[in-house]
Scaffold this motif. Structure first.
Motif, PDB file in Angstrom:
ATOM      1  N   SER A   1       4.296  -2.994 -10.708  1.00  9.04           N
ATOM      2  CA  SER A   1       4.464  -4.230  -9.945  1.00  9.04           C
ATOM      3  C   SER A   1       5.255  -3.967  -8.664  1.00  9.04           C
ATOM      4  CB  SER A   1       5.168  -5.293 -10.803  1.00  9.04           C
ATOM      5  OG  SER A   1       6.440  -4.826 -11.226  1.00  9.04           O
ATOM      6  N   GLY A   2       6.255  -3.059  -8.754  1.00  8.77           N
ATOM      7  CA  GLY A   2       7.002  -2.678  -7.558  1.00  8.77           C
ATOM      8  C   GLY A   2       6.128  -1.946  -6.558  1.00  8.77           C
ATOM      9  N   VAL A   3       5.249  -1.091  -7.078  1.00  5.13           N
ATOM     10  CA  VAL A   3       4.304  -0.391  -6.200  1.00  5.13           C
ATOM     11  C   VAL A   3       3.412  -1.393  -5.479  1.00  5.13           C
ATOM     12  CG1 VAL A   3       2.363   1.205  -6.153  1.00  5.13           C
ATOM     13  CG2 VAL A   3       4.343   1.712  -7.589  1.00  5.13           C
ATOM     14  N   TRP A   4       2.942  -2.397  -6.206  1.00  4.77           N
ATOM     15  CA  TRP A   4       2.047  -3.394  -5.611  1.00  4.77           C
ATOM     16  C   TRP A   4       2.764  -4.230  -4.550  1.00  4.77           C
ATOM     17  CZ3 TRP A   4      -2.795  -4.263  -4.838  1.00  4.77           C
ATOM     18  CH2 TRP A   4      -3.231  -5.538  -4.465  1.00  4.77           C
ATOM     19  N   ALA A   5       4.029  -4.562  -4.798  1.00  9.40           N
ATOM     20  CA  ALA A   5       4.784  -5.363  -3.839  1.00  9.40           C
ATOM     21  C   ALA A   5       4.998  -4.608  -2.527  1.00  9.40           C
ATOM     22  CB  ALA A   5       6.133  -5.767  -4.435  1.00  9.40           C
ATOM     23  N   HIS A   6       5.047  -3.287  -2.579  1.00 11.39           N
ATOM     24  CA  HIS A   6       5.199  -2.453  -1.377  1.00 11.39           C
ATOM     25  C   HIS A   6       3.981  -1.532  -1.252  1.00 11.39           C
ATOM     26  CE1 HIS A   6       9.308  -3.542  -2.689  1.00 11.39           C
ATOM     27  NE2 HIS A   6       9.613  -3.545  -1.404  1.00 11.39           N
ATOM     28  N   ARG A   7       2.810  -2.113  -1.413  1.00 10.37           N
ATOM     29  CA  ARG A   7       1.607  -1.306  -1.606  1.00 10.37           C
ATOM     30  C   ARG A   7       1.244  -0.462  -0.384  1.00 10.37           C
ATOM     31  NH1 ARG A   7       0.674  -6.616  -2.081  1.00 10.37           N
ATOM     32  NH2 ARG A   7      -0.601  -7.721  -0.559  1.00 10.37           N
ATOM     33  N   ARG A   8       1.435  -0.976   0.828  1.00  4.72           N
ATOM     34  CA  ARG A   8       1.057  -0.177   2.003  1.00  4.72           C
ATOM     35  C   ARG A   8       1.922   1.073   2.091  1.00  4.72           C
ATOM     36  NH1 ARG A   8       2.786   0.398   7.277  1.00  4.72           N
ATOM     37  NH2 ARG A   8       1.156   1.150   8.718  1.00  4.72           N
ATOM     38  N   GLU A   9       3.224   0.876   2.056  1.00  6.77           N
ATOM     39  CA  GLU A   9       4.158   2.004   2.143  1.00  6.77           C
ATOM     40  C   GLU A   9       3.962   2.963   0.968  1.00  6.77           C
ATOM     41  OE1 GLU A   9       8.939   2.816   1.525  1.00  6.77           O
ATOM     42  OE2 GLU A   9       8.120   0.781   1.413  1.00  6.77           O
ATOM     43  N   SER A  10       3.825   2.399  -0.245  1.00  4.91           N
ATOM     44  CA  SER A  10       3.702   3.230  -1.443  1.00  4.91           C
ATOM     45  C   SER A  10       2.408   4.030  -1.431  1.00  4.91           C
ATOM     46  CB  SER A  10       3.771   2.356  -2.704  1.00  4.91           C
ATOM     47  OG  SER A  10       5.016   1.698  -2.801  1.00  4.91           O
ATOM     48  N   CYS A  11       1.314   3.385  -1.072  1.00  7.31           N
ATOM     49  CA  CYS A  11       0.020   4.071  -1.102  1.00  7.31           C
ATOM     50  C   CYS A  11      -0.060   5.166  -0.037  1.00  7.31           C
ATOM     51  CB  CYS A  11      -1.118   3.065  -0.917  1.00  7.31           C
ATOM     52  SG  CYS A  11      -1.376   1.990  -2.340  1.00  7.31           S
ATOM     53  N   ILE A  12       0.461   4.881   1.159  1.00  7.31           N
ATOM     54  CA  ILE A  12       0.429   5.903   2.218  1.00  7.31           C
ATOM     55  C   ILE A  12       1.262   7.102   1.806  1.00  7.31           C
ATOM     56  CG2 ILE A  12       1.204   6.424   4.563  1.00  7.31           C
ATOM     57  CD1 ILE A  12       0.394   3.569   5.334  1.00  7.31           C
ATOM     58  N   THR A  13       2.503   6.846   1.352  1.00  6.42           N
ATOM     59  CA  THR A  13       3.401   7.955   1.014  1.00  6.42           C
ATOM     60  C   THR A  13       2.913   8.716  -0.206  1.00  6.42           C
ATOM     61  OG1 THR A  13       5.248   6.644   1.883  1.00  6.42           O
ATOM     62  CG2 THR A  13       5.793   8.583   0.559  1.00  6.42           C
ATOM     63  N   ALA A  14       2.586   7.981  -1.273  1.00  8.24           N
ATOM     64  CA  ALA A  14       2.142   8.648  -2.500  1.00  8.24           C
ATOM     65  C   ALA A  14       0.840   9.395  -2.271  1.00  8.24           C
ATOM     66  CB  ALA A  14       1.987   7.622  -3.623  1.00  8.24           C
ATOM     67  N   GLY A  15      -0.067   8.783  -1.507  1.00  4.48           N
ATOM     68  CA  GLY A  15      -1.352   9.437  -1.255  1.00  4.48           C
ATOM     69  C   GLY A  15      -1.200  10.737  -0.496  1.00  4.48           C
ATOM     70  N   LEU A  16      -0.379  10.729   0.547  1.00  4.49           N
ATOM     71  CA  LEU A  16      -0.173  11.947   1.339  1.00  4.49           C
ATOM     72  C   LEU A  16       0.691  12.962   0.592  1.00  4.49           C
ATOM     73  CD1 LEU A  16       0.360  10.343   4.868  1.00  4.49           C
ATOM     74  CD2 LEU A  16      -1.585  11.728   4.125  1.00  4.49           C
ATOM     75  N   ALA A  17       1.689  12.467  -0.156  1.00 11.34           N
ATOM     76  CA  ALA A  17       2.563  13.374  -0.910  1.00 11.34           C
ATOM     77  C   ALA A  17       1.820  14.052  -2.052  1.00 11.34           C
ATOM     78  CB  ALA A  17       3.770  12.609  -1.456  1.00 11.34           C
TER      79      ALA A  17
END
Length: 424
Positions: free
Chosen positions: A91-107
């Protein structure tokens, strides 16, 4: 000696040797207890003890003793992976989905790419690929092993540094949580047995239906009964995954992801994890060490470990740096986040164990990956502590950070911590 006496001697080695080295050597700043346990497992394995002290090794770690240790290790790692799944805060990931997806995806994506290139290099030489692996399985498996972030160990290290409950620490947990889901998803694809695709479809459908029913049941139970039922749920999911052709570890992780951490007392959940780490996981580390092999040659294994470490760290730093530029992070944040997200240890070792068991990688490759995981984890705290100090994120050291394990009673920030959160 009787079988019971030999088993107890083996258990004594598992618990006494690492603890004495960790405590007397005061290694906590660069080698937490879990890292020392893994290193002791390597020393007690066939590559060291088996070669230089063969009579001792064959007497203590005879087949009957190993079968008993195997059973404990399987149960330990199932519990640990389930707890890792519970720690995910989607749920925390979804609330900050843009930042989380960009960082996690690239990391995840960049070290996956650099790790796959390292896998292609190893694939060109004999002895590194497993007996039952297709080329793509080996390359993707090596790539994902280089991309892994070990969420449970990351939690322990951040709690030791005193940043776990701060906003900065919670951001890193969001990135690592999303990566954890992707890691196990990729593992499921690597292990996909197309001859048993029907069983796997049945398992996934059954799991989705059962998870929905179990979630509606567990919220009606008191907390004591919840702990009892999650063990049954864990066993059912693990059995179903293994029956379908997926590894039981995939089922163990899935069993935890459908549980909410809010359903349990945070202090009790932390204590549960600490007890698993203290009482059961050392046996898993021993089994891990017993699977090390220097058959290709010790020097080449260390060279391979160095190549894998370079691929993993360069990919992780490149991915996080790109995310920092896109998201506009302040100077210094990129390096601190990259260092923390490159922590590997347990999850990568578990991941590599699965690849070894399924014949995707050879025992020599497993040894190289194990050495890479240990090195990456040992580098984290010494490298990131001065970065956090310069960023004014690192709070003063608390008594909890000086003990064997983080204490659950130190969740509430001090006034100094509150000011640091507000400044951030």
């Amino acid at each position: 000696m009787s079988q019971n006496e030999i088993f107890l001697l083996a258990m004594l080695l598992v618990f006494v040797l690492p603890y004495l080295i960790w405590r007397i050597g005061r290694t906590d700043d660069f080698a937490p207890l879990v890292v020392v346990q893994i290193l002791c497992g390597i020393v007690l394995g066939p590559g060291v003890a088996g070669q230089y002290f063969p009579e001792f090794y064959q007497t203590i770690f005879q087949p009957s003793v190993m079968r008993a240790l195997d059973g404990i290790a399987i149960w330990a790692v199932m519990l640990f992976v389930m707890l890792a799944g519970i720690e995910l805060n989607l749920s925390g990931v979804w609330a900050h989905r843009r930042e989380s997806c960009i960082t996690a995806g690239l990391a995840l994506g960049m070290p996956l790419l650099t790790g796959a290139l390292a896998g292609l290099l190893l694939l060109s030489m004999p002895g590194w690929r497993g007996a039952y692996a297709r080329d793509w399985q080996f390359v993707v498996g090596i790539g994902m092993a280089c991309a892994v972030t070990a969420l449970p160990i990351l939690i322990l290290l951040m709690e030791k540094l005193g940043i776990l409950r701060l906003e900065f620490g919670q951001r890193i947990l969001r990135y690592a949580s999303l990566d954890d889901v992707l890691i196990w998803g990729v593992l499921a694809v690597i292990l996909m047995d197309w001859n048993r695709i029907g069983r796997q479809a049945i398992f996934l459908l059954g799991f989705a239906l059962a998870a929905r029913m179990y979630r509606s049941l567990i919220v009606r139970l008191n907390e004591k009964d919840r702990y009892a039922t999650i063990l049954i749920w864990l066993l059912l999911c693990s059995f179903g995954a293994d029956w379908s052709g997926l590894h039981f570890m995939v089922g163990a992780f899935l069993s935890g992801t459908v549980l909410e951490a809010e359903w349990f007392s945070r202090s009790k959940l932390d204590l549960f994890r600490e007890h698993v780490l203290m009482v059961l996981m050392p046996v898993f580390f021993l089994n891990t060490g017993l699977k090390t092999s220097w058959a290709i040659g010790g020097g080449l294994v260390f060279v391979a470990a160095g190549i894998l470490l370079l691929a993993a760290m360069s990919g992780k730093f490149a991915g996080v740096s790109l995310a920092g530029k896109i998201l506009g992070w302040r100077p210094g944040e990129t390096s601190a986040i990259a260092w923390l997200l490159q922590t590997k240890a347990l999850i990568m070792i578990i991941f590599s164990n699965v690849l070894l068991e399924k014949g995707i990688i050879s025992s020599a490759t497993f040894t190289a990956l194990l050495l890479m995981a240990i090195a990456s984890t040992m580098l984290t705290v010494p490298a990131v502590r001065p970065l956090l100090s310069r960023l004014r994120i690192l709070p003063p050291q608390t008594p909890a950070q000086l003990g064997m394990f983080p204490q659950a009673g130190h969740d509430i920030p001090s006034e100094g911590r509150k000011r640091q959160v507000e400044e951030y």
